[in-house]
Design a protein around this motif. Structure first.
Motif, mmCIF file in Angstrom:
data_model
loop_
_atom_site.group_PDB
_atom_site.id
_atom_site.type_symbol
_atom_site.label_atom_id
_atom_site.label_comp_id
_atom_site.label_asym_id
_atom_site.label_seq_id
_atom_site.Cartn_x
_atom_site.Cartn_y
_atom_site.Cartn_z
ATOM 1 N N VAL A 138 0.841 -1.200 0.000
ATOM 2 C CA VAL A 138 0.000 0.000 0.000
ATOM 3 C C VAL A 138 0.877 1.251 0.000
ATOM 4 O O VAL A 138 0.658 2.190 -0.770
ATOM 5 C CB VAL A 138 -0.961 -0.008 1.210
ATOM 6 C CG1 VAL A 138 -1.576 1.364 1.402
ATOM 7 C CG2 VAL A 138 -2.040 -1.050 1.019
ATOM 8 N N LEU A 139 1.910 1.250 0.855
ATOM 9 C CA LEU A 139 2.789 2.422 0.905
ATOM 10 C C LEU A 139 3.509 2.627 -0.424
ATOM 11 O O LEU A 139 3.779 3.743 -0.835
ATOM 12 C CB LEU A 139 3.812 2.272 2.039
ATOM 13 C CG LEU A 139 3.229 2.405 3.442
ATOM 14 C CD1 LEU A 139 4.288 2.166 4.487
ATOM 15 C CD2 LEU A 139 2.604 3.786 3.632
ATOM 16 N N LEU A 140 3.798 1.506 -1.110
ATOM 17 C CA LEU A 140 4.477 1.617 -2.407
ATOM 18 C C LEU A 140 3.528 2.075 -3.512
ATOM 19 O O LEU A 140 3.969 2.373 -4.616
ATOM 20 C CB LEU A 140 5.102 0.276 -2.792
ATOM 21 C CG LEU A 140 6.401 -0.078 -2.064
ATOM 22 C CD1 LEU A 140 6.766 -1.540 -2.304
ATOM 23 C CD2 LEU A 140 7.551 0.815 -2.497
ATOM 24 N N SER A 141 2.212 2.117 -3.220
ATOM 25 C CA SER A 141 1.276 2.553 -4.261
ATOM 26 C C SER A 141 1.217 4.066 -4.383
ATOM 27 O O SER A 141 0.504 4.585 -5.231
ATOM 28 C CB SER A 141 -0.144 2.072 -3.985
ATOM 29 O OG SER A 141 -0.135 0.798 -3.480
#
Lengths: 305, 337
Positions: A138-141
């Motif tokens: 999610v953080l990488l999105s």
């Protein structure tokens, strides 16, 4: 006491590993990597020198009366002076200290967090793995600079540049977690981890003494490449107005002020020199990181992000 | 062809990610120390009025209720009203106005990066370990090390101030007004049939696109080089040459297609840095895209706008990567497994 001996042994085994592997010799035969090392060492020396020599409050104070304002580079003012009549040269030198200090803290913090999460995810698998890695996904999105911009707001303003460090640490952590999880999964497949477990090693001991040292290569490459990125991103946040307080001699702040107040009135030196040093430092880390990646595995060239 | 099942699976996998993204955005805004009610009511408002505003906005409801309401808003693409921009303008309206501006800049930057980056990467790989290669690699490494917020102002200084060839900022000369249809200024000026306006817009966009494009070019030439070097080493390349094909034809026919595949993935991953670069470029050139919108909104504690903007950026990034994955599986069907 016991922790001391423990790290001592880990250090020695790393040194032996490096000597035994062609990694170091290959790295040192790469001229670009050597250039990178030279640049980094020079910047670190400048940073330490500036920190020991200059008085920060004096660098921050306006110098009307003492110096001319917006004076071009000369033998007296090597990089010229800014709109507050401050001598830019010592400020740019001191900026190296800020870049090295804040960059280092960001990289160490995100490496530590990412490595811990990655190894734990790889070892415990199942639910733990899923919860950790999906959170990382999610953080990488989010595009990284935009996530950093949003995250800066959760830290109180008094923290100044540490806000940028906090935000970027959270932004970089998932990259480390991903790389380390992959590397750790490979190590955990090896028979010696089974052997260590059979000998009765506890989980923390197995992970810290056996799995971690075998994941060090990708961790080091990722850290080095992230170093340059951290320095450039901290400066970017300062440039956008999130981070350094006014007057602080960080490269990002000097650049921002120099562009806003000096560039179009002709005082190009105000923003030129901080930017030059910033670009040079980042180039140094990129050269070294590239060389490390090539030395680590020639086939991996430029595929690690 | 991509199987329907694969596309469906990837689309379903998108749901938890977007759910997570929305949750992160919600969390960030509720962790921020600022109080939206004070922002709206104004610093000097009475405590009573602030409380009134707070309950009007539902900010004194339990957190889980606010969260559910927020998710509902996200699904319906209704992010509420801005606290600042013409107080009361719906955030979705502001985003639709501003998004095309950023997209246009990003696409042109990406295009410029591809146009110059790919040939440079191929050249570098074919001439591996020669001076051409070394120069290209050092150039590319410098390109990703130079911050946009430094190269941008310097180029403005050189081309706009000293040489007077190009404008310093903005998207189009102030004498032109073009009815926004698509929001993409190059397209809108053409649709209006106003060639002079089109030229003005093109000249205004030139420097921002160059600044953004240099970074993309540097990235892409590095990726293209490494991918091409890898392909040139493959057995099928040797076979093709052994069959008597000239090396240029071999490179073009067999090399390129295979070398492009990993580069396409990288374009997807790097779309994030492209958007980050667009934010910085917009700030430097004073372009009113969603990058400058976000920076202003954070500075003014305009929470609904921050929320909407960050979400839109994340969704855009995720969708681009989905598109890249699907393209990838068309080019290399093995990926579906």
């Amino acid at each position: 006491m016991s922790t001391e001996t423990q790290t001592g042994t880990v250090d020695r085994s790393i040194a032996e590993r490096l000597r035994a592997s062609p990694f170091l010799s290959q790295l040192l035969s790469n001229r670009l990597a050597i250039t990178g090392i030279v640049i980094i060492v020079a910047i670190v020396l400048v940073a330490i020198y500036a920190r020991l020599t200059y008085d920060l409050s004096e660098l921050m104070a306006t110098q009307f009366g003492t110096n001319p304002a917006e004076s071009p580079p000369s033998s007296e003012y090597l990089f010229g002076t800014d709109g507050q009549a401050r001598n830019i040269f010592p400020r740019v030198m001191y900026g190296a200290w800020y870049a090295v200090l804040y960059g280092t803290v960001t990289v160490i913090a995100s490496t530590f967090l990412g490595v811990s999460l990655g190894i734990v995810a790889a070892y415990y698998g199942d639910l733990t793995d899923n919860v950790i890695m999906r959170t990382m996904d999610v953080l990488l999105s989010f595009p990284s600079l935009l996530l950093a911009l949003a995250l800066v707001t959760i830290f109180p303003e008094e923290l100044g540049l540490w806000r940028a460090v906090g935000a970027l640490t959270l932004v970089y952590t998932p990259r480390f977690a991903r790389v380390v999880r992959g590397a750790a999964l490979k190590v955990l497949e090896d028979e010696y981890t089974d052997a260590t477990k059979a000998l009765g090693a506890t989980d923390p001991r197995l992970l810290v003494r056996h799995v971690l040292p075998n994941c060090l290569a990708p961790i080091t490459v990722q850290s080095t490449l992230n170093y340059g990125l951290a320095i450039i991103d901290i400066a970017a946040l300062s440039f956008l107005g999130f981070g350094a307080s006014p007057g602080e001699p960080t490269w990002g702040m000097m650049l921002s002020n120099g562009v806003e107040f000096g560039l179009f009135s002709g005082a190009w030196w105000w923003s030129f020199f901080p930017g030059l040093l910033l670009a040079l430092t980042v180039l140094g880390f990129n050269l070294l990181g590239d060389g490390m990646r090539d030395a680590l595995d020639p086939r991996m060239r430029e595929t690690v992000d | 062809m991509v199987s329907k099942r694969f596309v469906l699976k990837r689309l379903l996998m998108l749901i938890p990610v977007l759910f997570g993204v929305a949750t992160v955005v919600f969390a960030i805004l509720h962790l921020s120390p600022g109080d939206p009610a004070v922002v709206i009511a104004g610093e000097r408002a009475s405590q009573e009025f602030v409380n009134q505003v707070r309950s009007d906005l539902g900010l004194d409801d339990p957190l889980w209720q606010q969260y559910i309401r927020f998710l509902g808003e996200v699904v319906t693409f209704d992010f509420g009203q801005s606290y600042q921009v013409n107080r009361g303008t719906p955030v979705s309206q502001i985003l639709t106005d501003r998004l095309p501006i950023t997209i246009e800049l990003a696409l042109l930057g990406q295009f410029a990066g591809l146009l110059f980056g790919l040939p440079l990467g191929i050249l570098s790989a074919v001439k591996q370990d020669t001076w051409t290669d070394h120069l290209t690699r050092i150039g590319a490494l410098s390109g990703i090390s130079v911050p946009i917020y430094w190269s941008g102002p310097l180029l403005i200084l050189l081309f706009a101030q000293f040489l007077g060839l190009l404008p310093t900022s903005g998207r189009i000369g102030s004498e032109y007004f073009v009815e926004p249809v698509t929001g993409l200024i190059l397209v809108d000026t053409l649709l209006a049939g106003n060639i002079a306006a089109f030229q003005s817009a093109a000249i205004h966009l030139l420097l921002p696109v160059v600044v953004l494009g240099i970074y993309q070019m540097a990235l892409l030439s590095r990726m293209m080089r490494s991918s091409m070097v890898e392909v040139l080493r493959q057995d099928y390349m040797r076979t093709a040459r052994a069959k008597g094909q000239g090396s240029k034809i071999t490179v073009m026919k067999h090399g390129l297609r295979n070398a492009f595949i990993p580069v396409i993935t990288v374009i997807g991953i790097q779309f994030g840095s492209l958007l980050g670069g667009a934010v910085l470029t917009e700030t430097v050139f004073e372009i009113n895209g969603i990058g400058t919108l976000l920076v202003d909104a954070i500075n003014r504690s305009d929470y609904p706008v921050v929320q909407g903007t960050v979400l839109v950026f994340a969704v855009l990034y995720t969708l681009v990567n989905l598109g890249v994955d699907l393209t990838y599986s068309v080019l290399d069907p093995r990926i579906e497994q």
